[in-house]
Design an enzyme around this catalytic site. Sequence first.
Site, PDB file in Angstrom:
ATOM      1  N   SER A 168       0.849  -1.189   0.000  1.00  0.00           N
ATOM      2  CA  SER A 168       0.000   0.000   0.000  1.00  0.00           C
ATOM      3  C   SER A 168       0.882   1.235   0.000  1.00  0.00           C
ATOM      4  O   SER A 168       2.068   1.172   0.293  1.00  0.00           O
ATOM      5  CB  SER A 168      -0.928   0.003   1.211  1.00  0.00           C
ATOM      6  OG  SER A 168      -0.173   0.178   2.386  1.00  0.00           O
ATOM      7  N   THR A 169       0.280   2.347  -0.306  1.00  0.00           N
ATOM      8  CA  THR A 169       1.035   3.593  -0.343  1.00  0.00           C
ATOM      9  C   THR A 169       1.112   4.254   1.026  1.00  0.00           C
ATOM     10  O   THR A 169       1.848   5.209   1.205  1.00  0.00           O
ATOM     11  CB  THR A 169       0.399   4.572  -1.344  1.00  0.00           C
ATOM     12  OG1 THR A 169      -0.981   4.736  -1.000  1.00  0.00           O
ATOM     13  CG2 THR A 169       0.505   4.046  -2.752  1.00  0.00           C
TER      14      THR A 169
END
Length: 160
Positions: A10-11
């Site tokens: 995920s970012t």
Amino acid sequence: MRVAVYARISTADKEQDLATQLMPLREFITAQGWATYHEFSDKVSAADIVHRTSWRELLSDASKRRFDLILVWRMDRAFRSVLDAATTLERLKSWGVGLRSYTEPWLDTTSPFGEVLYYITVAYAQLERSIIRERVKAGMDRARKQGMQIGRPRVTVRRG
């Protein structure tokens, strides 16, 4: 057996590295004597299906039966909800493609028992996310009642 690998980070956590997932997956495939069809990876939230271009490409190749199995680090790398997991699994089954988790070896949809455990695990993961969300909300409600400001500070615009 031809295996497609899928990895996702995920970012939200900038310290993550796709290699943490990909290296052991490669070693596992080699140890099993399988062939890697292709490695697919995304750097995006699971909920952001629009930008999960590699995941969509993987499903397209699965629909064309270009490989036999999808191998993921963990199931939460692939799915955003129980409904998404269940729907995707049904599509994969109709295409003759299995799904397996490296860190959750009991989650192997190529067997009836593994398929049942798959559904139980994704349902439990969604329950856990809901419980965490409730705890966070309760903590924010308590903090508000104690006079604490929740969220970002308000921005005031001066008009001059």
